[in-house]
Design a protein around this motif. Sequence first.
Motif, mmCIF file in Angstrom:
data_model
loop_
_atom_site.group_PDB
_atom_site.id
_atom_site.type_symbol
_atom_site.label_atom_id
_atom_site.label_comp_id
_atom_site.label_asym_id
_atom_site.label_seq_id
_atom_site.Cartn_x
_atom_site.Cartn_y
_atom_site.Cartn_z
ATOM 1 N N UNK A 286 0.830 -1.211 0.000
ATOM 2 C CA UNK A 286 0.000 0.000 0.000
ATOM 3 C C UNK A 286 0.865 1.262 0.000
ATOM 4 N N UNK A 287 1.270 1.747 -1.184
ATOM 5 C CA UNK A 287 2.047 2.987 -1.233
ATOM 6 C C UNK A 287 1.207 4.238 -0.979
ATOM 7 N N UNK A 288 -0.131 4.135 -1.112
ATOM 8 C CA UNK A 288 -0.998 5.273 -0.820
ATOM 9 C C UNK A 288 -0.763 6.484 -1.685
ATOM 10 N N UNK A 289 -0.256 6.270 -2.918
ATOM 11 C CA UNK A 289 -0.005 7.391 -3.817
ATOM 12 C C UNK A 289 1.243 8.187 -3.495
ATOM 13 N N UNK A 290 2.086 7.666 -2.586
ATOM 14 C CA UNK A 290 3.266 8.417 -2.149
ATOM 15 C C UNK A 290 4.549 8.016 -2.868
ATOM 16 N N UNK A 291 4.447 7.041 -3.788
ATOM 17 C CA UNK A 291 5.642 6.568 -4.499
ATOM 18 C C UNK A 291 5.388 6.566 -6.000
ATOM 19 N N UNK A 292 6.464 6.821 -6.760
ATOM 20 C CA UNK A 292 6.365 6.755 -8.219
ATOM 21 C C UNK A 292 6.136 5.321 -8.672
ATOM 22 N N UNK A 293 5.510 5.162 -9.835
ATOM 23 C CA UNK A 293 5.242 3.827 -10.377
ATOM 24 C C UNK A 293 6.534 3.059 -10.627
ATOM 25 N N UNK A 294 7.618 3.767 -10.913
ATOM 26 C CA UNK A 294 8.893 3.114 -11.175
ATOM 27 C C UNK A 294 9.429 2.343 -9.982
ATOM 28 N N UNK A 295 9.007 2.711 -8.770
ATOM 29 C CA UNK A 295 9.439 1.986 -7.578
ATOM 30 C C UNK A 295 8.968 0.536 -7.654
ATOM 31 N N UNK A 296 7.735 0.341 -8.157
ATOM 32 C CA UNK A 296 7.172 -1.007 -8.215
ATOM 33 C C UNK A 296 7.338 -1.648 -9.583
ATOM 34 N N UNK A 297 7.531 -0.841 -10.629
ATOM 35 C CA UNK A 297 7.780 -1.382 -11.953
ATOM 36 C C UNK A 297 9.241 -1.734 -12.130
ATOM 37 N N UNK A 298 10.062 -0.713 -12.304
ATOM 38 C CA UNK A 298 11.479 -0.961 -12.560
ATOM 39 C C UNK A 298 12.208 -1.535 -11.356
ATOM 40 N N UNK A 299 12.106 -0.850 -10.187
ATOM 41 C CA UNK A 299 12.927 -1.257 -9.042
ATOM 42 C C UNK A 299 12.469 -2.566 -8.410
ATOM 43 N N UNK A 300 11.158 -2.752 -8.264
ATOM 44 C CA UNK A 300 10.665 -3.951 -7.585
ATOM 45 C C UNK A 300 10.623 -5.149 -8.527
ATOM 46 N N UNK A 301 9.945 -5.003 -9.669
ATOM 47 C CA UNK A 301 9.766 -6.144 -10.575
ATOM 48 C C UNK A 301 11.026 -6.418 -11.399
ATOM 49 N N UNK A 302 11.498 -5.404 -12.143
ATOM 50 C CA UNK A 302 12.601 -5.620 -13.094
ATOM 51 C C UNK A 302 13.948 -5.765 -12.381
ATOM 52 N N UNK A 303 14.285 -4.790 -11.533
ATOM 53 C CA UNK A 303 15.571 -4.856 -10.852
ATOM 54 C C UNK A 303 15.587 -5.969 -9.807
ATOM 55 N N UNK A 304 14.414 -6.234 -9.197
ATOM 56 C CA UNK A 304 14.315 -7.331 -8.251
ATOM 57 C C UNK A 304 14.578 -8.663 -8.914
ATOM 58 N N UNK A 305 14.109 -8.808 -10.156
ATOM 59 C CA UNK A 305 14.365 -10.044 -10.905
ATOM 60 C C UNK A 305 15.866 -10.197 -11.195
ATOM 61 N N UNK A 306 16.523 -9.090 -11.445
ATOM 62 C CA UNK A 306 17.942 -9.137 -11.810
ATOM 63 C C UNK A 306 18.849 -9.348 -10.589
ATOM 64 N N UNK A 307 18.520 -8.698 -9.472
ATOM 65 C CA UNK A 307 19.440 -8.705 -8.336
ATOM 66 C C UNK A 307 18.878 -9.342 -7.069
ATOM 67 N N UNK A 308 17.567 -9.487 -6.968
ATOM 68 C CA UNK A 308 16.963 -9.976 -5.735
ATOM 69 C C UNK A 308 16.513 -8.829 -4.850
ATOM 70 N N UNK A 309 15.791 -9.165 -3.782
ATOM 71 C CA UNK A 309 15.212 -8.172 -2.880
ATOM 72 C C UNK A 309 15.175 -8.713 -1.456
ATOM 73 N N UNK A 310 14.883 -7.836 -0.515
ATOM 74 C CA UNK A 310 14.591 -8.235 0.858
ATOM 75 C C UNK A 310 13.293 -7.559 1.266
ATOM 76 N N UNK A 311 12.410 -8.321 1.895
ATOM 77 C CA UNK A 311 11.080 -7.822 2.252
ATOM 78 C C UNK A 311 10.788 -8.155 3.702
#
Length: 329
Positions: A286-311
């Motif tokens: 729930x970003x509540x409109x406070x984050x750019x779409x790129x946070x969840x598009x590029x950084x979360x989905x695309x970059x997460x696929x390339x490098x991994x993430x921690x949640x």
Amino acid sequence: MLVATKPVLPQIKIDQLDWLTDAALFIDENLVERFYDAIVRPKYELSSIQFEEAKTDRSELKAALGINAEVSIPSWLANFFDAKAGVKGEVEASQGSEKTNRQSEEKKPIRNAQRKLEELAVHYLDKYLDRLLSFEIPLATDTEPGQRILGFRSPYLLKTPRALAFMDLPAQTKLIPTAVEFENGKIELIYNSLATKWSQELRAAKKWTQGEIDIELIGYPDHQDENHENLREERKAYWEAYQRVFSAQDAMVEVEKASQENGRIRWIDFRLPISDAGDTMHLHVCPGGNYDAGVFGYNFIKRGYKHGLRIVGTLKSEPDMNVMAIYEK
């Protein structure tokens, strides 16, 4: 198949939580605030700190947490235990018997979602160790501790306080966006548009082999079936089909394009594969409109696929997670 049995919990190691000291890619301030209040139940908020001379010995703390006497306690963890012991001020060092400075001035404490998330982790370490989890995705085997507790309708997930989980996602994690609500009130089913796109491409390329499930034609299994196990198997097969044809690039573009047309994201849901057997976890963000779409598009989905993430987030049945914070690798 995940089996709900009596949980054998993964052993928590302090160094597995050290990434709390990083700046989060995303943090749900509202969720952290409400959960912090529900779990920690503070009677007041500090408005100032008056520094005075004090000492604290951390040997007992290190022994309780299984930390070698020669190893430093992370500052984010040590400071909270100092406060709990009645120590006022900032600790200059991180191990042994330590001393704080005497100061004449008062200072206003820094209180934000990041600090409260750290304090929540410390509170669970101190009070609810059996409700604190740390594990890697995908879960390796049916006997792996994390696999046992994430079963469908697992009793562990229904208990309170909610389990606080730290998940480490490796490179090539396939985060499947499912539904999104935008600031204009419109809800987009991203997984439907991706299913149509991928099915058409596979048929055009004649790569949709006989016997595979056409995710565009069958649709998401949502019928009423007295045999819940049959429905679960159908849904597992449905998400397995997505994993076979998944493209992080396409998923990223679809989320960002929809946001360009409808505005910022209020909430967005994902399916996260958690085992090699095709089991998935639902992620609610729930970003509540406070984050750019790129946070969840590029950084979360695309970059997460390339490098991994921690949640980090709280768990609920199915399994499902209310995401509190996301960290990049």
